[in-house]
Design an enzyme around this catalytic site. Structure first.
Site, short mmCIF file in Angstrom:
data_model
loop_
_atom_site.label_atom_id
_atom_site.label_comp_id
_atom_site.label_asym_id
_atom_site.label_seq_id
_atom_site.Cartn_x
_atom_site.Cartn_y
_atom_site.Cartn_z
N PHE A 40 0.85 -1.18 0.00
CA PHE A 40 0.00 0.00 0.00
C PHE A 40 0.89 1.23 0.00
CE2 PHE A 40 -4.55 1.08 1.34
CZ PHE A 40 -5.13 0.17 0.48
N GLN B 9 -7.79 14.57 4.46
CA GLN B 9 -7.21 13.77 3.40
C GLN B 9 -8.14 13.69 2.19
OE1 GLN B 9 -6.42 9.29 3.79
NE2 GLN B 9 -4.40 10.21 3.59
N HIS C 283 -8.49 11.54 -0.89
CA HIS C 283 -7.99 10.29 -1.45
C HIS C 283 -7.82 10.51 -2.95
CE1 HIS C 283 -7.70 6.10 -2.59
NE2 HIS C 283 -7.67 5.75 -1.31
N LEU D 54 -15.26 5.59 -3.46
CA LEU D 54 -13.83 5.26 -3.43
C LEU D 54 -13.42 4.12 -4.35
CD1 LEU D 54 -11.53 6.45 -1.66
CD2 LEU D 54 -11.49 4.22 -0.59
N GLU E 160 -6.96 1.92 -2.91
CA GLU E 160 -5.54 2.02 -3.21
C GLU E 160 -4.97 0.65 -3.56
OE1 GLU E 160 -3.83 4.80 -0.51
OE2 GLU E 160 -1.96 3.68 -0.47
N ARG F 291 -0.69 9.54 -0.16
CA ARG F 291 -1.92 10.00 -0.81
C ARG F 291 -1.91 11.48 -1.17
NH1 ARG F 291 -6.40 6.50 2.58
NH2 ARG F 291 -5.76 4.56 1.59
N HIS G 251 -11.98 12.32 2.04
CA HIS G 251 -11.94 10.94 2.52
C HIS G 251 -11.78 10.79 4.02
CE1 HIS G 251 -11.38 6.68 2.17
NE2 HIS G 251 -10.15 6.71 2.61
N ARG H 178 -2.46 10.55 6.53
CA ARG H 178 -2.57 9.16 6.98
C ARG H 178 -2.14 8.20 5.87
NH1 ARG H 178 -6.52 5.00 6.41
NH2 ARG H 178 -7.95 6.35 5.27
C1 FAD Z 1 -14.63 3.83 1.12
C2 FAD Z 1 -13.61 3.82 2.22
C3 FAD Z 1 -12.53 2.93 2.17
C4 FAD Z 1 -11.58 2.89 3.18
N1 FAD Z 1 -10.56 1.97 3.13
C5 FAD Z 1 -9.70 1.88 4.17
C6 FAD Z 1 -8.69 0.88 4.20
O1 FAD Z 1 -8.55 0.05 3.29
N2 FAD Z 1 -7.86 0.82 5.26
C7 FAD Z 1 -7.96 1.69 6.30
O2 FAD Z 1 -7.19 1.57 7.25
N3 FAD Z 1 -8.92 2.64 6.31
C8 FAD Z 1 -9.79 2.76 5.27
N4 FAD Z 1 -10.76 3.73 5.30
C9 FAD Z 1 -10.88 4.61 6.46
C10 FAD Z 1 -11.60 3.90 7.57
O3 FAD Z 1 -12.59 3.06 7.06
C11 FAD Z 1 -12.28 4.86 8.53
O4 FAD Z 1 -11.42 5.87 8.86
C12 FAD Z 1 -12.66 4.13 9.78
O5 FAD Z 1 -13.51 3.07 9.45
C13 FAD Z 1 -13.31 5.01 10.81
O6 FAD Z 1 -13.76 4.18 11.85
P1 FAD Z 1 -14.40 4.75 13.17
O7 FAD Z 1 -14.62 3.59 14.05
O8 FAD Z 1 -13.58 5.87 13.67
O9 FAD Z 1 -15.76 5.35 12.69
P2 FAD Z 1 -16.97 4.72 11.83
O10 FAD Z 1 -16.74 3.35 11.40
O11 FAD Z 1 -17.28 5.70 10.79
O12 FAD Z 1 -18.12 4.74 12.83
C14 FAD Z 1 -18.71 5.93 13.27
C15 FAD Z 1 -19.84 5.55 14.13
O13 FAD Z 1 -20.30 6.67 14.84
C16 FAD Z 1 -21.68 6.71 14.80
N5 FAD Z 1 -22.11 8.08 15.04
C17 FAD Z 1 -21.67 9.21 14.44
N6 FAD Z 1 -22.27 10.27 14.95
C18 FAD Z 1 -23.12 9.81 15.92
C19 FAD Z 1 -24.03 10.41 16.81
N7 FAD Z 1 -24.21 11.72 16.84
N8 FAD Z 1 -24.74 9.61 17.64
C20 FAD Z 1 -24.58 8.28 17.63
N9 FAD Z 1 -23.73 7.66 16.81
C21 FAD Z 1 -23.01 8.42 15.97
C22 FAD Z 1 -22.06 6.13 13.49
O14 FAD Z 1 -23.37 5.64 13.51
C23 FAD Z 1 -21.05 5.01 13.38
O15 FAD Z 1 -21.52 3.88 14.06
C24 FAD Z 1 -11.72 3.78 4.27
C25 FAD Z 1 -12.78 4.67 4.31
C26 FAD Z 1 -13.73 4.70 3.30
C27 FAD Z 1 -14.84 5.69 3.39
#
Ligand code: FAD
Ligand code: SF4
Ligand code: SF4
Ligand code: FES
Lengths: 607, 246
Positions: free
Chosen positions: A124, A237, A239, A253, A256, A312, A378, A413
């Site tokens: 990656f 970021q 992407h 998306l 990568e 990125r 992203h 990142r």
């Molecule tokens: C398409 C895509 C591909 C990606 N690919 C990769 C990858 O290959 N490798 C990598 O390392 N990262 C990748 N990322 C980044 C990574 O997926 C995210 O940064 C990561 O999943 C964020 O996780 P999190 O647990 O912080 O939040 P999330 O998984 O986004 O969870 C947020 C949570 O908060 C909740 N929430 C938000 N506001 C409130 C509120 N007010 N009240 C109650 N609940 C709330 C939502 O319901 C959700 O459950 C990718 C991102 C995307 C969008």
């Protein structure tokens, strides 16, 4: 007037807001520590952003190249983050990721295997060695499902489709939060000793984004309102590869992993342009001919990596430039070609969901034709500022982890570092909050006044006879951010953004949500707008202060990295008269870590 | 001239409702979810609908489109005839909450009844070793995005409402994934038969047909575990041989 005594009240030691990878891991840890835990999320369980992650999770397991180890992962992360990362967080992350990956396997995750039967790892951007544990290109689904299936058997309550609106405090301390049930529109009070935010980023403020409706910066805004500090919000970021066509999928998306598996970027003259954009800092580690890049892909350990796998920020800016100078594809992107690089059956096996996505959404067969791609909003590198050991913010009892916390990624990142971030720091947040809760004799008092004011604010837009549509205001916001706070910025544009955002804030007072409160997306949109506007303003103000270009933040008026500015993080806090922005000196790095970060690869390999 | 299309969208709640007509101007590449969003932004701001990823990855936007259970974000407008009127309604098998949103909590309760992976000890060096060939077949089941379209279409749940006796195709493949997991030590066969109701499935394959992840739910998941159940209960010798020789 609302009668607070009639509102449903639930009591816990720890309430985790957000059920992505970070929130699930935090809740699992808190409940393992024996404190009464609740997990709440805006959507159904298992649908959070994390489910979309594709390429993989970074961990120096050394399964595919035994020269890899935590020190090189740490070095890559610091260099990718342009040395603005919190040193200790990057250290913990690099050291603990392998254990978290193995733990996931024990909880049911089924990663792709190497020939020897170990967890496979892929290449990656920015990672020196193949380091991403993965499951085809649906690693996020595997991670969230494994955590979800494990969490439902732990002693905790999971409340789905429950939105947090605001933190309540007893003096300085957190005393819980107010939220509402999406299904009924009814309010609920959570009394709690500690709250963990794992709510993710705020990419929905931009017009072209890979983010879902949930990414409205709620955790960042609620934390800010409660007195917590925001750090480094200028680092958003973009992407490099989002879909650009058709319009209905603009921003979606393209992993990568396509480049990791050999995909190349071409402009409309058929030139492989990335060779012209290799920054001096990475020149010694990047191939300068196509022949060398191809040898690397074949597994030649002497060859250097292809320039498509630079970090990125570098790739996104290069694409931006190609398009601006007229060398873009028909729909305003560039070409990403894997078809001419790998046999069709290999593409289908390694990148099944990309194959599927283009076939179904763009009617394009990626095994035959190149994709059209361009930058998409992203990820938030910045977020709530936390203590690196406990993940606690400056508000006692308020913790943060995952994308909504700042520190690990610095100015940029590396792909794959988020999924490992979630489980490493999710676990620490769970531990930190549980320990904190155990030290509190009882749940702090909840003030009826605070609750009333939250509810009043939330319902004002429903009661109003007429007013502005929340959908239109959202569009206005996206326009401002897309135009003035995009991939490249100038002082004048940022000033304009701030002025227009302040105007927009005024129109928030005139919002009118249609219909009643039961399962009402219009009301939901109205409620999330203030968060998005607050976070947007913070991004613009931080970007205005940082007079240099670094990582995800590019100022045309200050085009270079500045040796002076590497010494500061930008901190934002709510003051008497609005947003207070300051730069804070980072202090000297820990000696042993600085040595690793500046060492040559040979010095670190295989240790 | 702008291309306008006609839609009938179900509006209402648990107490009742009806189809409402909408006319929407098309943009290039639109999917049905875009149509719903456009209706929300222009005419019916409170039209309830679930979605998250808009890329077929989260399984939130399940609904019935022209009577077929589908993901709205993966249903392209140009897959319909140019003058076709399109009906959009919530899944039929689960109770309606509002408009296109229904109560799928029953599914979450089924998942909770399934005990988690019970892994064997690690190798002395701290690793697990599994062959890609062995994980391939369970990785197919793990592609499931929990859209519950298969649950919606399964006639055991949909027409006969045997929700007390049969967990449905989604959870049959979840069980198959555990049963075929190289690391799992639990014996799940008696439970699959008695509690999860494997006998209720009569292999009509309707579930396989609607799965947006193209999982061979019946052929690769349900039939093999039905065979294991049969072996165990009706052919104990075959079971013993399998147990000894793997
Ligand atoms: C398409 C895509 C591909 C990606 N690919 C990769 C990858 O290959 N490798 C990598 O390392 N990262 C990748 N990322 C980044 C990574 O997926 C995210 O940064 C990561 O999943 C964020 O996780 P999190 O647990 O912080 O939040 P999330 O998984 O986004 O969870 C947020 C949570 O908060 C909740 N929430 C938000 N506001 C409130 C509120 N007010 N009240 C109650 N609940 C709330 C939502 O319901 C959700 O459950 C990718 C991102 C995307 C969008
Ligand atoms: S094959 Fe079995 S599970 Fe699938 S729809 Fe038919 S009866 Fe239901
Ligand atoms: S098996 Fe297929 S149809 Fe059923 S829930 Fe999973 S993805 Fe949906
Ligand atoms: S929105 Fe995620 S599957 Fe349709």
């Amino acid at each position: 007037m609302v009668d607070v005594s009639e509102i449903q009240t639930l009591e816990y030691d720890v309430v985790v807001v957000g059920a992505g990878g970070a929130g699930l891991r935090a809740a699992i840890e808190a409940s393992k520590q024996g404190v009464k835990t609740a997990l709440i999320c805006k959507s159904l369980l298992g649908k959070a952003h994390t489910v979309m992650a594709e390429g993989g999770m970074a961990a120096a397991l050394g399964n595919v190249d035994s020269r890899d180890n935590w020190k090189i992962h740490f070095r890559d992360t610091m260099r990718g983050g342009k040395f603005l990362n919190q040193w200790r967080m990057a250290e913990i992350h690099a050291k603990e990721s392998p254990d978290r990956v193995r733990e996931l396997e024990e909880w049911g995750a089924v990663f792709d295997r190497t020939k020897d039967g170990l967890i496979s790892q892929r290449n990656f951007g920015g990672h020196r060695y193949p380091r991403l544990a993965h499951v085809g290109d649906r690693t996020g689904l595997e991670l969230i499902r494994s955590l979800q299936d494990y969490a439902i058997h732990q002693p905790m309550d999971i409340h789905m489709e429950c939105t947090a609106l605001s933190i309540t405090k007893d003096g300085e301390r957190v005393s819980g939060l107010v939220g509402y049930w999406r299904e009924t529109g009814r309010f609920v009070m959570f009394r709690a000793k500690a709250v963990i935010f794992a709510t993710g980023g705020a990419g929905k403020a931009w017009p072209i984004t890979s983010n879902s409706w949930e990414y409205t910066g709620d955790g960042l805004a609620m934390g800010y309102e409660a007195g917590a500090e925001l750090m480094d919000l200028e680092f958003v970021q973009f992407h490099p590869t989002g879909m650009v066509w058709p319009p209905s999928v603009k921003g979606t998306l393209v992993t990568e992993g396509v480049r990791g598996d050999g995909g190349i970027l071409l402009n409309n003259r058929g030139e492989r342009f990335m060779f012209q954009y290799i920054p001096p800092k990475f020149a010694s580690e990047t191939a300068d001919t196509e022949a060398e890049a191809n040898r690397w892909l074949q597994g030649d350990k002497e060859a250097r990596r292809p320039p498509e796998l630079l970090t990125r920020d570098v790739v996104a800016k290069a694409i931006n430039k190609e398009v601006k100078e007229g060398r873009g594809s028909p729909h305003g992107g560039v070409f990403l070609d894997i078809a001419s690089r790998l046999p069709a059956d290999v593409i289908k096996r390694k990148l099944p969901s990309m194959y599927h996505q283009f076939k179904e959404l763009a009617e394009l067969d990626i095994t035959k034709d190149p994709m059209e791609v361009g930058p998409t909003t992203h990820y938030f590198m910045g977020g709530l500022r936390v203590n690196w050991e406990t993940q606690e913010t400056h508000v006692p009892g308020l913790f943060a982890c995952g994308e909504c916390a700042a520190g690990l990624h610095g100015a940029n990142r590396l792909g794959g570092n988020s999924l490992s971030d979630l489980v490493v720091f999710g676990r620490l947040a769970g531990l930190g909050a549980a320990n904190y809760a155990k030290q509190q004799a009882k749940i702090p008092a909840l003030s009826a006044e605070q609750v009333e004011s939250v509810i009043q604010q939330a319902t004002a837009c429903l009661k109003r006879e007429s007013g502005k549509s929340p959908y239109l205001v959202h569009e206005e916001l996206q326009k401002i951010m897309g135009q003035y706070v995009g991939i490249v910025r100038t002082e004048a544009e940022l000033q304009k953004a701030i002025a227009e955002l302040q105007q927009l804030e005024e129109s928030l007072k005139l919002l009118k949500a249609p219909g009643a409160s039961q399962y009402n997306p219009g009301w939901n949109q109205a409620i999330s707008l203030p968060s998005m506007v607050t976070v947007s303003e913070a991004v613009a103000r931080a970007a205005l202060m940082r007079q240099e270009s670094r990582g995800g933040h590019t100022r045309i008026d200050y085009p270079d990295e500045s040796p002076e500015w590497v010494k500061y993080n930008i901190i934002i806090k709510k003051g008497e008269r609005g947003m207070e922005v300051r730069k804070e000196a980072r202090g000297e790095p820990p000696v042993e870590l600085a040595k690793i970060a500046y060492a040559s690869l040979e010095e670190l390999e295989g240790k | 001239m702008a291309d306008k299309r006609k839609f009938k969208i179900w509006r209402g709640d648990k107490t009742g409702g009806s189809f409402v007509d909408y006319e929407v101007t098309m943009d290039p590449g639109m999917v049905v979810l875009d149509v719903v969003h456009k209706v929300q932004a222009t005419e019916a701001g409170d039209l309830a609908c679930r979605w998250n990823c808009k890329a077929g990855k989260c399984g939130s936007c399940s609904m019935e489109i022209n009577g077929k259970p589908r993901l709205a974000c993966m249903t392209r407008m140009n897959s319909f005839k140019p003058d076709e009127e399109i009906t959009i309604q919530p899944l039929k098998t689960f109770p309606i909450l509002r408009d296109l949103v229904c109560d799928v909590s029953w599914n979450y309760r089924q998942n909770k009844r399934i005990s988690p992976l019970n892994p064997k000890p690690r190798d002395p060096d701290g690793n697990y070793r599994m062959k890609q060939a062995d994980v391939d077949r369970i990785q197919e089941f793990r592609k499931c995005i929990e859209c519950f379209l298969c649950q919606d279409v399964c006639h055991v749940l949909r027409d006969r409402n045997e929700k007390d006796h049969f967990v449905g195709p989604r959870f049959m493949i979840r069980l198959a994934g555990l049963e075929m997991h190289p690391l799992d030590q639990a014996d799940r066969i008696p439970q699959i038969r008695k509690e999860f109701g494997s006998g209720y499935c009569n292999i009509t394959k309707c579930c396989t047909e609607v799965c947006p992840e193209h999982i061979s739910i019946t052929d690769n998941g349900i039939i093999p575990i039905k065979e294991r159940v049969v072996d165990r209960y009706y052919d104990p010798i075959a079971w013993l041989i399998r147990k000894i020789f793997g």
